[in-house]
Motif scaffolding. Sequence first.
Motif, mmCIF file in Angstrom:
data_model
loop_
_atom_site.group_PDB
_atom_site.id
_atom_site.type_symbol
_atom_site.label_atom_id
_atom_site.label_comp_id
_atom_site.label_asym_id
_atom_site.label_seq_id
_atom_site.Cartn_x
_atom_site.Cartn_y
_atom_site.Cartn_z
ATOM 1 N N GLU A 16 0.834 -1.188 0.000
ATOM 2 C CA GLU A 16 0.000 0.000 0.000
ATOM 3 C C GLU A 16 0.875 1.247 0.000
ATOM 4 O O GLU A 16 1.880 1.318 0.691
ATOM 5 N N LEU A 17 0.466 2.211 -0.774
ATOM 6 C CA LEU A 17 1.178 3.468 -0.882
ATOM 7 C C LEU A 17 0.505 4.481 0.033
ATOM 8 O O LEU A 17 -0.696 4.716 -0.064
ATOM 9 N N ASP A 18 1.267 5.066 0.930
ATOM 10 C CA ASP A 18 0.721 6.045 1.867
ATOM 11 C C ASP A 18 0.865 7.427 1.277
ATOM 12 O O ASP A 18 1.958 7.975 1.206
ATOM 13 N N LEU A 19 -0.248 8.002 0.815
ATOM 14 C CA LEU A 19 -0.245 9.355 0.262
ATOM 15 C C LEU A 19 -1.168 10.249 1.083
ATOM 16 O O LEU A 19 -1.876 11.082 0.545
ATOM 17 N N GLU A 20 -1.129 10.066 2.388
ATOM 18 C CA GLU A 20 -2.037 10.789 3.274
ATOM 19 C C GLU A 20 -1.568 12.189 3.632
ATOM 20 O O GLU A 20 -2.310 12.959 4.201
ATOM 21 N N SER A 21 -0.336 12.523 3.303
ATOM 22 C CA SER A 21 0.158 13.859 3.648
ATOM 23 C C SER A 21 0.814 14.493 2.426
ATOM 24 O O SER A 21 1.220 13.800 1.482
ATOM 25 N N ALA A 22 0.923 15.799 2.467
ATOM 26 C CA ALA A 22 1.604 16.508 1.376
ATOM 27 C C ALA A 22 3.050 16.040 1.270
ATOM 28 O O ALA A 22 3.580 15.877 0.164
ATOM 29 N N GLU A 23 3.682 15.797 2.402
ATOM 30 C CA GLU A 23 5.072 15.349 2.391
ATOM 31 C C GLU A 23 5.216 13.991 1.706
ATOM 32 O O GLU A 23 6.157 13.766 0.946
ATOM 33 N N VAL A 25 3.160 12.675 -0.592
ATOM 34 C CA VAL A 25 2.905 12.838 -2.031
ATOM 35 C C VAL A 25 4.118 13.478 -2.696
ATOM 36 O O VAL A 25 4.563 13.045 -3.753
ATOM 37 N N ARG A 26 4.676 14.499 -2.053
ATOM 38 C CA ARG A 26 5.860 15.171 -2.590
ATOM 39 C C ARG A 26 7.025 14.186 -2.707
ATOM 40 O O ARG A 26 7.723 14.137 -3.722
ATOM 41 N N ALA A 27 7.240 13.377 -1.680
ATOM 42 C CA ALA A 27 8.332 12.397 -1.697
ATOM 43 C C ALA A 27 8.120 11.362 -2.804
ATOM 44 O O ALA A 27 9.067 10.993 -3.516
ATOM 45 N N PHE A 28 6.876 10.895 -2.956
ATOM 46 C CA PHE A 28 6.602 9.909 -3.998
ATOM 47 C C PHE A 28 6.831 10.509 -5.384
ATOM 48 O O PHE A 28 7.425 9.877 -6.253
ATOM 49 N N CYS A 29 6.374 11.747 -5.589
ATOM 50 C CA CYS A 29 6.589 12.410 -6.879
ATOM 51 C C CYS A 29 8.084 12.591 -7.140
ATOM 52 O O CYS A 29 8.554 12.398 -8.263
ATOM 53 N N ALA A 60 -3.546 17.117 -6.319
ATOM 54 C CA ALA A 60 -4.542 18.186 -6.215
ATOM 55 C C ALA A 60 -5.060 18.332 -4.778
ATOM 56 O O ALA A 60 -5.297 19.442 -4.310
ATOM 57 N N GLU A 61 -5.225 17.212 -4.084
ATOM 58 C CA GLU A 61 -5.706 17.262 -2.704
ATOM 59 C C GLU A 61 -4.660 17.826 -1.750
ATOM 60 O O GLU A 61 -4.998 18.509 -0.787
ATOM 61 N N ARG A 62 -3.404 17.534 -2.009
ATOM 62 C CA ARG A 62 -2.347 17.922 -1.076
ATOM 63 C C ARG A 62 -1.655 19.237 -1.441
ATOM 64 O O ARG A 62 -0.947 19.800 -0.615
ATOM 65 N N ALA A 63 -1.822 19.688 -2.678
ATOM 66 C CA ALA A 63 -1.189 20.932 -3.131
ATOM 67 C C ALA A 63 -2.261 21.804 -3.785
ATOM 68 O O ALA A 63 -2.418 21.805 -5.003
ATOM 69 N N PRO A 64 -3.024 22.530 -2.992
ATOM 70 C CA PRO A 64 -4.149 23.307 -3.514
ATOM 71 C C PRO A 64 -3.786 24.249 -4.664
ATOM 72 O O PRO A 64 -4.597 24.469 -5.551
#
Length: 121
Positions: A16-23, A25-29, A60-64
């Motif tokens: 499972e990929l944890d994309l619950e925080s902006a950090e 999502v940013r790290a995954f990107c 979009a959810e984490r970086a308005p």
Amino acid sequence: MSSHDSPTAPPPVTNELDLESAEAVRAFCGLCLDPGPGRVRRTPRHFVEIMPPWLGRAVAERAPHLRDHVRRIAAQRAEIEQVEAAMAAEQTVFAEALRAWIAGKPQSVPAKSAAVGDGAA
């Protein structure tokens, strides 16, 4: 005490990929751009071109401040899919008419596709 209960044991590995925080999502990107030694690096432009919709939604959810970009690209992708579907349907009609013409069979003029237009220049 199991190895999972030990304070020094690594957390269990999951798929499972944890994309619950902006950090996260940013790290995954960032990892998608530069996956590490021996792996192909991507430019941000290439990454945006291949970014799956689920990841675009997470961004979009984490970086308005990026939401409008993600929404416009999603809308444009939907338009492209509609045009490609209309083109495929028109190509099927054309292929059948071409087959009949090549075989010298009588043909009727197929209905024009409203999505593609009448071809008048």
